[in-house]
Design a protein around this motif. Sequence first.
Motif, mmCIF file in Angstrom:
data_model
loop_
_atom_site.group_PDB
_atom_site.id
_atom_site.type_symbol
_atom_site.label_atom_id
_atom_site.label_comp_id
_atom_site.label_asym_id
_atom_site.label_seq_id
_atom_site.Cartn_x
_atom_site.Cartn_y
_atom_site.Cartn_z
ATOM 1 N N ILE A 1 0.840 -1.209 0.000
ATOM 2 C CA ILE A 1 0.000 0.000 0.000
ATOM 3 C C ILE A 1 0.867 1.248 0.000
ATOM 4 O O ILE A 1 0.623 2.205 -0.758
ATOM 5 N N ILE A 2 1.902 1.231 0.834
ATOM 6 C CA ILE A 2 2.799 2.389 0.928
ATOM 7 C C ILE A 2 3.507 2.619 -0.401
ATOM 8 O O ILE A 2 3.645 3.757 -0.863
ATOM 9 N N LYS A 3 3.953 1.535 -1.035
ATOM 10 C CA LYS A 3 4.656 1.648 -2.314
ATOM 11 C C LYS A 3 3.745 2.253 -3.386
ATOM 12 O O LYS A 3 4.178 3.109 -4.169
ATOM 13 N N THR A 4 2.488 1.823 -3.412
ATOM 14 C CA THR A 4 1.535 2.367 -4.384
ATOM 15 C C THR A 4 1.310 3.852 -4.157
ATOM 16 O O THR A 4 1.277 4.649 -5.107
ATOM 17 N N TYR A 5 1.169 4.224 -2.891
ATOM 18 C CA TYR A 5 0.970 5.630 -2.523
ATOM 19 C C TYR A 5 2.184 6.473 -2.899
ATOM 20 O O TYR A 5 2.048 7.532 -3.535
ATOM 21 N N LEU A 6 3.393 6.008 -2.573
ATOM 22 C CA LEU A 6 4.606 6.763 -2.864
ATOM 23 C C LEU A 6 4.857 6.857 -4.370
ATOM 24 O O LEU A 6 5.314 7.894 -4.861
ATOM 25 N N TRP A 7 4.547 5.784 -5.090
ATOM 26 C CA TRP A 7 4.729 5.819 -6.535
ATOM 27 C C TRP A 7 3.795 6.846 -7.179
ATOM 28 O O TRP A 7 4.184 7.574 -8.098
ATOM 29 N N ALA A 8 2.571 6.910 -6.678
ATOM 30 C CA ALA A 8 1.611 7.892 -7.195
ATOM 31 C C ALA A 8 2.112 9.313 -6.951
ATOM 32 O O ALA A 8 2.003 10.181 -7.830
ATOM 33 N N ARG A 9 2.696 9.556 -5.771
ATOM 34 C CA ARG A 9 3.213 10.892 -5.466
ATOM 35 C C ARG A 9 4.463 11.195 -6.298
ATOM 36 O O ARG A 9 4.656 12.318 -6.758
ATOM 37 N N PHE A 10 5.308 10.184 -6.497
ATOM 38 C CA PHE A 10 6.505 10.354 -7.320
ATOM 39 C C PHE A 10 6.114 10.714 -8.756
ATOM 40 O O PHE A 10 6.697 11.616 -9.352
ATOM 41 N N CYS A 11 5.117 10.004 -9.295
ATOM 42 C CA CYS A 11 4.639 10.280 -10.653
ATOM 43 C C CYS A 11 4.054 11.682 -10.760
ATOM 44 O O CYS A 11 4.073 12.290 -11.836
ATOM 45 N N ARG A 12 3.565 12.187 -9.651
ATOM 46 C CA ARG A 12 2.956 13.519 -9.640
ATOM 47 C C ARG A 12 4.006 14.621 -9.674
ATOM 48 O O ARG A 12 3.838 15.619 -10.378
ATOM 49 N N ILE A 13 5.103 14.464 -8.922
ATOM 50 C CA ILE A 13 6.027 15.591 -8.757
ATOM 51 C C ILE A 13 7.331 15.472 -9.537
ATOM 52 O O ILE A 13 7.892 16.479 -9.969
ATOM 53 N N TYR A 14 7.832 14.243 -9.741
ATOM 54 C CA TYR A 14 9.203 14.133 -10.253
ATOM 55 C C TYR A 14 9.355 14.439 -11.746
ATOM 56 O O TYR A 14 10.336 15.100 -12.126
ATOM 57 N N PRO A 15 8.477 13.972 -12.623
ATOM 58 C CA PRO A 15 8.704 14.223 -14.060
ATOM 59 C C PRO A 15 8.897 15.699 -14.411
ATOM 60 O O PRO A 15 9.818 16.049 -15.154
ATOM 61 N N LEU A 16 8.056 16.573 -13.870
ATOM 62 C CA LEU A 16 8.197 17.996 -14.171
ATOM 63 C C LEU A 16 9.455 18.568 -13.519
ATOM 64 O O LEU A 16 10.149 19.393 -14.110
ATOM 65 N N HIS A 17 9.739 18.123 -12.307
ATOM 66 C CA HIS A 17 10.968 18.543 -11.634
ATOM 67 C C HIS A 17 12.183 18.176 -12.483
ATOM 68 O O HIS A 17 13.086 19.001 -12.713
ATOM 69 N N PHE A 18 12.216 16.959 -12.984
ATOM 70 C CA PHE A 18 13.318 16.485 -13.820
ATOM 71 C C PHE A 18 13.372 17.266 -15.142
ATOM 72 O O PHE A 18 14.452 17.626 -15.615
ATOM 73 N N PHE A 19 12.214 17.541 -15.703
ATOM 74 C CA PHE A 19 12.151 18.281 -16.967
ATOM 75 C C PHE A 19 12.734 19.678 -16.826
ATOM 76 O O PHE A 19 13.460 20.149 -17.717
ATOM 77 N N THR A 20 12.438 20.360 -15.732
ATOM 78 C CA THR A 20 12.978 21.711 -15.547
ATOM 79 C C THR A 20 14.496 21.682 -15.411
ATOM 80 O O THR A 20 15.185 22.605 -15.857
ATOM 81 N N LEU A 21 15.029 20.627 -14.808
ATOM 82 C CA LEU A 21 16.483 20.485 -14.736
ATOM 83 C C LEU A 21 17.065 20.266 -16.136
ATOM 84 O O LEU A 21 18.122 20.814 -16.476
ATOM 85 N N LEU A 22 16.362 19.469 -16.947
ATOM 86 C CA LEU A 22 16.818 19.237 -18.322
ATOM 87 C C LEU A 22 16.829 20.533 -19.128
ATOM 88 O O LEU A 22 17.641 20.699 -20.043
ATOM 89 N N LEU A 23 15.947 21.446 -18.820
ATOM 90 C CA LEU A 23 15.929 22.740 -19.495
ATOM 91 C C LEU A 23 17.089 23.620 -19.047
ATOM 92 O O LEU A 23 17.686 24.338 -19.859
ATOM 93 N N LEU A 24 17.420 23.555 -17.760
ATOM 94 C CA LEU A 24 18.435 24.448 -17.216
ATOM 95 C C LEU A 24 19.859 23.977 -17.471
ATOM 96 O O LEU A 24 20.789 24.789 -17.509
#
Length: 377
Positions: A81-104
């Motif tokens: 349950i915890i893994k599913t919850y954390l994965w959902a939060r990771f999918c929510r925040i990390y891709p855009l965070h990573f994308f902005t680093l790729l831009l900079l």
Amino acid sequence: MQTNYINSLTPMRGIAAIWVMFFHMDVIIFYREFGTLIPHETSGILAKGYLWVDFFFLLSGFIISHVYGETLTHHFGKWKIIKTYLWARFCRIYPLHFFTLLLLIPFALVFPVISAAVVDGSWKTFMAWSALPSHLLLLNSMNQHVYLSWNLVSWSIGAEWWTYFAACFIIPFVFNKSWFKNGILAVVAVIILSFMVYWKGNLDITFDYGWVRCVAEFSLGTVLYQMYMNGLWKSWLSKSILFLFAFAFIVLIFHFSWNDLFILPIFCLLLLTTAYNNGAIKIMLETSIFKYLGDISYSIYMMHGVWFMVFWYCLPYLRSNYGIETLTLGMKVIFVTMFMSLTLLSAHFTYHFIEIKSRKILKKRIKSKQRNLETTV
């Protein structure tokens, strides 16, 4: 997991993101010595804009409690349950965070070649390669480096990520229906925040111990959610006049630059009045423009951090090439219009093509792996 979202809260994220954006626009021209958007000696309406991040953290505790509270409480300690919850939060925040680093990163490589003259002392900290790993690992709010760097606003994303882990323990503690325990947690959170203000002088604590600021305010948000679920003071907190009062009081606190601790109870009041309201405020917040600003608020927040860097290093051209020492009112209008337009336009695209698409792809892959594992077993 709850699915009945409190729709009126989403637009509040948009309002908060826009206000933080104005704060950073003012930071750029102030610290680049081009003046201010609003004189700081006249009003702190923009200079105190960093406090809307505290509203984000309170709102995060409230919303995570609403969406995941029952699940994390009833399945406490269950890794699946915890893994599913954390994965959902990771999918929510990390891709855009990573994308902005790729831009900079290409910006950091190319800009010194194009214009070595404006690569000043701030470059060594803002574009510090040694700080990049802490951003990639979301450790950028844990005092890994004594400065803000890369996407300056992403420290709060790192703070949120580790707070999601803490939530696995905080939420079950709060959901135990004990008002005494909830009260103790709220008092401890306020004491921690009070100590931080005493130590720093304000709540603008970011790269150093921003994660502590986040955990404390997230905890307050979880307690607020219990108040909401129990309908505490609903009959009068649901009145639109209370929302207007809370918002006006926030403006006063900012304007007069009162101690940052004053904002916490008012933000709590604003959050509850928004969640409870079923009248004019709810109708206003759920109009298409406010709703869409709320939907793309994360992209607004992250992309304005990218544009911060662009304008920070481009503005000195005005001084070096044209001898401009301060911005006229007309120049400030152009600056604000350009910054906002570029941020909102880029946020529109990153919301649709980075946030939404990456979440679909990542969630689809994890579901596929789970099906394969079940077939193998």
